[in-house]
Design an enzyme around this catalytic site. Structure first.
Site, short mmCIF file in Angstrom:
data_model
loop_
_atom_site.label_atom_id
_atom_site.label_comp_id
_atom_site.label_asym_id
_atom_site.label_seq_id
_atom_site.Cartn_x
_atom_site.Cartn_y
_atom_site.Cartn_z
N SER A 237 0.84 -1.19 0.00
CA SER A 237 0.00 0.00 0.00
C SER A 237 0.88 1.24 0.00
CB SER A 237 -0.91 0.01 1.24
OG SER A 237 -0.13 0.22 2.42
N LYS A 238 0.22 2.41 -0.08
CA LYS A 238 0.96 3.68 -0.05
C LYS A 238 1.75 3.83 1.24
CE LYS A 238 -0.53 6.60 -3.57
NZ LYS A 238 0.07 7.81 -4.15
N ARG A 239 1.23 3.27 2.33
CA ARG A 239 1.94 3.36 3.60
C ARG A 239 3.31 2.68 3.54
NH1 ARG A 239 -2.53 2.16 8.37
NH2 ARG A 239 -3.84 4.01 8.01
#
Length: 532
Positions: A237-239
């Site tokens: 994910s973006k995280r």
């Protein structure tokens, strides 16, 4: 001849999982002197986006994956799909279904817990009068028993019970075709021999096999590759640092490094880490793709990026450092935001940010100062430019950090850092370092030491070796004369030249700035110290 394809949907930006699939498909085709095709699966008219399509094409251009033949757009081929649906009707491999959505839902509710595949088959072998006020869809006849299996080049043999499949819709009542139907037709008509794609498509494969067989098409070889995970084995994910392909570009990553990173992310080839595109082609075999998910460590990407920066020709590097290569792009990937986030987030001591962007109002000023910096870089004589780039190559791991460091070096510090100052508008003296060096006991000594160094610099010929010796010799003399450590003088000199405690070698810095600019900056610090 081997023919592969990459078939993205223009409903969002191209991400690294998709690019890896495209890369593997490209490598397999090129390794066998085959063809690599690009098909745009744009039948989802509600979610299609021109912005997304432009981004996909721009990403392909940036990484240099060239495809053969014109792109194929599914949205332009509806009549072809309708013709093949009619062929299946004529051959009794498909039938018209008059079930409404409400009827189908009610049947599934009534048969809760049972095999829902049977719920859709009311009209499969229907005899009688059909509803006249219903426009039917077209369903393919799935086998009622047996096993549907195929040999996957990555996963091995994969089997499905035929009873698990329903008679899925191939043509909606409005005449538009469905995904699994058009994919099989396009692959067959394009002569696709080998399909490399994510393993989330495994469940689609038995349906596509039914279409191939019903229409008498040759069945391609399948290679389903595992997803890319984070280091904890969960969906990326973006995280975790996952960005779109163009966001990596705008974050200072080189296309060669990104392709190299993705190549190794799921493909085993010994201990070798650095691969050119040609080397990837020469060693690629799809059966060697790992069958287990790959954990994504982005520190490896930036290590590779640093290696490519080190090896890059300075002329090409200078061209890439021109900010116009980023913000002239018309796609709506968050170029400015990503650029600025990386600018203020750089951890490299040499590339400590000149800028400290706290709100959107400062963005235009921040970009402007970087534009001016790159313009200065373009006007530097080649000898000085090469010294600067060679120094920075070993200290940064992306182009943003390098621009940051260049901005720090080429912009003259004039005032002391303060909490309320707009750091996007000016270079400054590091407050903590200034207060540490210029105390009541040392201020006069350092002013004198710096003035004496200016005198020596006036008559010196600047090159890296002689300048290093000049600095060290003067630092030692100051230490003997005033009983202070040589490092104190060197820190004061660095503060005058760069305004910061970190940075490139001082000898190299003097050569890059040249004599007049170096003397001016040292004098500025002396005057500042006298007035404060």
């Amino acid at each position: 001849m081997i023919t592969t394809r990459f078939a993205p949907s223009p409903t969002g930006h191209l991400h690294i999982g998709g690019l890896r699939t495209a890369l593997y498909s490209y490598l397999h085709a090129r390794a066998k002197n085959g063809k690599f095709l690009l098909r745009i699966e744009d039948t989802d008219t509600e979610r299609n986006s021109k912005e997304a399509l432009d981004g996909i094409l721009e990403a392909f251009k940036w990484v240099g994956l060239e495809y053969d033949s014109p792109m194929l757009f599914q949205s332009e081929r509806t009549p072809i799909y309708q013709q093949y649906a009619q062929k299946l009707l004529d051959s009794k491999h498909a039938y018209h279904c008059y079930l409404t959505k409400d009827e189908l839902a009610a049947m599934r509710t009534q048969n809760k817990g049972a095999n829902h595949a049977n719920c859709s088959r009311k009209y499969r072998d229907f005899i009688g009068e059909v509803p006249k006020d219903i426009v039917p869809c077209v369903r393919i006849k799935a086998p009622l028993e047996g096993v549907i299996s195929f040999e996957d080049g990555v996963k091995g043999n994969i089997s499905f019970q035929a009873s698990e499949l329903d008679d899925f819709v191939i043509l909606r009542s409005d005449g538009t075709p469905t995904y699994n139907f058009v994919v099989a037709i396009d692959d067959a008509l394009s002569g696709i021999t080998d399909i490399i794609r994510g393993d989330d498509h495994i469940s689609n494969t038995p349906k596509q096999l039914l279409v191939y067989k019903a229409l008498g098409f040759d069945i391609p070889r399948f290679y389903h590759i595992p997803m890319i995970c984070n280091e904890q084995g969960k969906k990326l994910s973006k995280r975790d640092g996952a960005l779109s392909v163009l966001e990596y570009r705008d974050s200072g990553v080189l296309p060669e490094a990104l392709l190299n990173f993705l190549f190794k992310l799921g493909y085993g080839h010994g201990d070798k880490e650095i691969f050119s595109l040609q080397e990837m082609i020469e060693c690629f075999e799809p059966h060697r793709i790992n069958s287990n998910p790959s954990g994504c460590n982005f520190s490896k990407l930036y290590w590779l990026n640093a290696e490519y920066i080190k090896a890059m020709d300075n002329e090409k590097l200078a061209q890439l450092l021109n900010i116009e290569n980023l913000d002239s792009k018309k796609s709506k990937t968050p170029t400015a935001e990503v650029f600025l986030d990386n600018f203020k987030g750089c951890a490299d001591s040499c590339a400590r940010s000149l800028l400290d962007i706290n709100d959107e109002a400062q963005e235009a000023n921040s970009l402007e100062i970087i534009k001016k910096t790159t313009q200065i870089l373009e006007t530097l004589p080649n000898e000085r430019k090469n010294i600067l780039l060679n120094e920075l190559k070993t200290r940064v791991n992306d182009l943003i950090s390098m621009r940051n460091a260049i901005a720090q070096i080429l912009n003259t510090p004039l005032t002391l850092e303060s909490e309320n100052m707009d750091k996007s508008q000016q270079a400054y003296y590091d407050k903590a370092l200034y207060n540490k060096l210029f105390t009541q006991d040392t201020k006069a000594i350092l002013e004198q030491a710096l003035s004496q160094f200016i005198d020596k610099l006036q008559n010196a010929t600047l090159n890296i070796d002689s300048t290093k010796s000049l600095i060290q010799e003067h630092a030692n003399n100051i230490a003997n004369t005033f009983a202070i450590k040589p490092s104190i003088f060197m820190q004061a000199l660095r503060l005058g030249l760069l305004g910061q405690k970190g940075g490139i070698d001082l000898g190299a810095c003097l050569c890059v700035l040249d004599k007049d600019e170096s003397i001016k900056r040292i004098q500025n610090l002396i005057e500042f110290a006298k007035q404060n």
